[in-house]
Design a protein around this motif. Sequence first.
Motif, short mmCIF file in Angstrom:
data_model
loop_
_atom_site.label_atom_id
_atom_site.label_comp_id
_atom_site.label_asym_id
_atom_site.label_seq_id
_atom_site.Cartn_x
_atom_site.Cartn_y
_atom_site.Cartn_z
N ILE A 117 -26.79 -74.19 -96.58
CA ILE A 117 -27.17 -73.01 -97.40
C ILE A 117 -28.34 -72.29 -96.74
N TYR A 118 -28.14 -71.02 -96.48
CA TYR A 118 -29.17 -70.20 -95.84
C TYR A 118 -29.58 -69.13 -96.84
N ALA A 119 -30.85 -69.10 -97.19
CA ALA A 119 -31.30 -68.15 -98.21
C ALA A 119 -32.28 -67.14 -97.62
N TYR A 120 -32.04 -65.89 -97.90
CA TYR A 120 -32.97 -64.82 -97.52
C TYR A 120 -33.70 -64.42 -98.80
N VAL A 127 -26.19 -67.34 -98.22
CA VAL A 127 -24.91 -67.44 -97.51
C VAL A 127 -24.74 -68.86 -96.97
N GLY A 128 -23.50 -69.17 -96.60
CA GLY A 128 -23.26 -70.45 -95.95
C GLY A 128 -23.31 -70.27 -94.43
N ALA A 145 -37.45 -62.26 -96.24
CA ALA A 145 -36.79 -61.00 -95.91
C ALA A 145 -37.54 -59.85 -96.57
N PRO A 146 -38.20 -59.01 -95.77
CA PRO A 146 -38.88 -57.86 -96.37
C PRO A 146 -37.89 -56.95 -97.08
#
Length: 644
Positions: A556-559, A545-546, A596-597
């Motif tokens: 940019i944020y990544a899980y 997501v941004g 992220a589990p």
Amino acid sequence: MPDHVDYASQPTSPRLTESAARVATLRAEAAADIEGFWKREAMSRIAWVKPPTRIKNTSFEGDVSIKWFEDGTLNASVSCLDRHLETRGDQTAIIWEGDEPGSQDSVTYRDLHTRVCKFANALKGLGVRKGDRVTIYMPMVIEAAVAMLASARIGAIHSVVFGGFSPHSLAGRIQDCKSSVVITSDEARRGGKRVPLKANTDEALKTCPDVTAVVVVAVTGATVPMVAGRDHDYATLVADASADCPPEEMGAEDPLFILYTSGSTGTPKGVQHTTGGYMVWASFTHELVFDYRPGEIFWCTADVGWVTGHTYIVYGPLANGATTLMFEGVPTYPDSGRLWEVVDKHKVEIFYTAPTAIRALMRDGDEPVKRSSRTSLRVLGTVGEPINPEAWEWYYSVVGDSRCPIVDTWWQTETGGHLISPVPGMNPLKPGSATLPLPGVKPLIVDSNGTPLEGEADGHLCIADSWPGQMRTVFGDHDRFIKTYFSTYKGLYFTGDGARRDADGYYWITGRVDDVINVSGHRMGTAEVESALGSHHHVAESAVVGYPHDVKGQGIYAYVTLKHGVEATEALLKELAGWVRKEIGPIAVPDVIQWAPGLPKTRSGKIMRRILRKIAANEVDSLGDTSTLADPAVVDDLVSNRKK
Ligand code: ATP
Ligand code: MG
């Protein structure tokens, strides 16, 4: 988008080549004479009482009015049942595979017809009339299809609510469509567990005073409290009912059903579909996109609570006289080889599932797949989210043994059925692309001002003109219909999705428009970054997501969810950043990667990025409506481990 596998030489056959050529011809015919085309398709696919003479009367302007085949009359259950009795009355209509391996059942077209007529009469006995709304809150059992078709037979509008929804969600949907009858079961079985559907219904009905009757199907045999005067046992009702139930003659534009969208982007909308156009679309797309041929076993793993289950478990296959498989369980019970075991057991030829299921099974490796032969499989399909090329390739080579074409079908609850999809035999396929529009479908890519873009383009996906399966309104709220779909770009249906068209004219869905990230002026689809992350051999799944970034505008944020047994280390973080740099470029490197589990998903398995956006932006106090989440606990974990 990594376009690194060339499937131009994908195995095909004279039959598939012929079928793909036929679709190309249909596309040209539809382009030349849209009304003549749909008149012919409508006449050949559906049983009409009064055949339509007015074919298309649609406008995306002003008040938005969409009518197809408006002077025709019909009953959907007749197209699905009665007209097959003579030619295939003894053919299996539905194969039912239970949650527990070994439990199975089936029903022929003739038996299904009888069951539908009896239950239709029972519903009439409860006072249900044409136009009334009937809520169906059921597990995946044959009676769910019976309930849908019985409603259709008497002209009632069904609203199927997924059996995984809470009492609160159920109540909201009952209230929104003002339904006075609910059909449910004692319990549901799912992955070895029991879900108390009747108890949930009782809880929901505390806030639904207008419900006058509840029909309870005994599925597990559990004892459930019955409210005298309100609750009725299904078996008792149908035992006393006549098997003769003349179908209600419906106008083509009379509603067939309401279905609430999955709520990935906001409060669910009551999407309303009509009888004539929807049935034509269901039959047309089911036959073309899966190259369905008489006698074949077709399996769509969706739940009937989703539009995919409506169109590709019930209405499409039954309209086409197919044998459709209905699976009560989940892909991982008793273990992750279950789907392939079922494929072998019932000799399934066409198999249709969601990327979320494919990614989950991939995490467990090839062995559970390789225990089965899968030699019956001929065509594979996917729907629901963009499929990352990594998952596509696994599906293609491991599940399909590089023998079966994959149809990556793009569509929405609102569209009634597929709009953009390959057809089997079409070459080349490109992993991750839904390829080309179906006959009669006119996609447009527009820029943010609504200007249509020509040739290679990247922007917002709209549809320029109506197709028969299109939703007609949001139940009880036509203004919301206009506002949601027709006000962003004047005169166009706006899908809410971003898309790219490549040099071959193929469409690539880049994610929801809300999810497109603008990094230092560069537009980037979340799907693109997720595909890159997903192609790393340690990554099971990711969501990108941004979030507001002082310098770049958006960061940019990544899980990232890792495969089973992989350790989450600092070194791996660096490796993933480098990996994205190599796959797409420096601009796409995530500013933050959080382990992220699990990811927050809707109950249909879609990642709910709006919640992830809130967490990334540190707006954790306003997460919005989370009632359609499959596992709310996932959110707590992500919030507490949020990275600064
Ligand atoms: P809501 O509209 O309430 O936010 P939703 O959009 O998830 O929920 P659905 O109608 O179930 O409800 O999903 C349709 C959406 O799913 C499409 O708009 C698209 O974003 C995504 N989708 C479906 N199939 C594909 C596909 N093959 N490739 C890419 N995306 C897909
Ligand atoms: Mg949607």
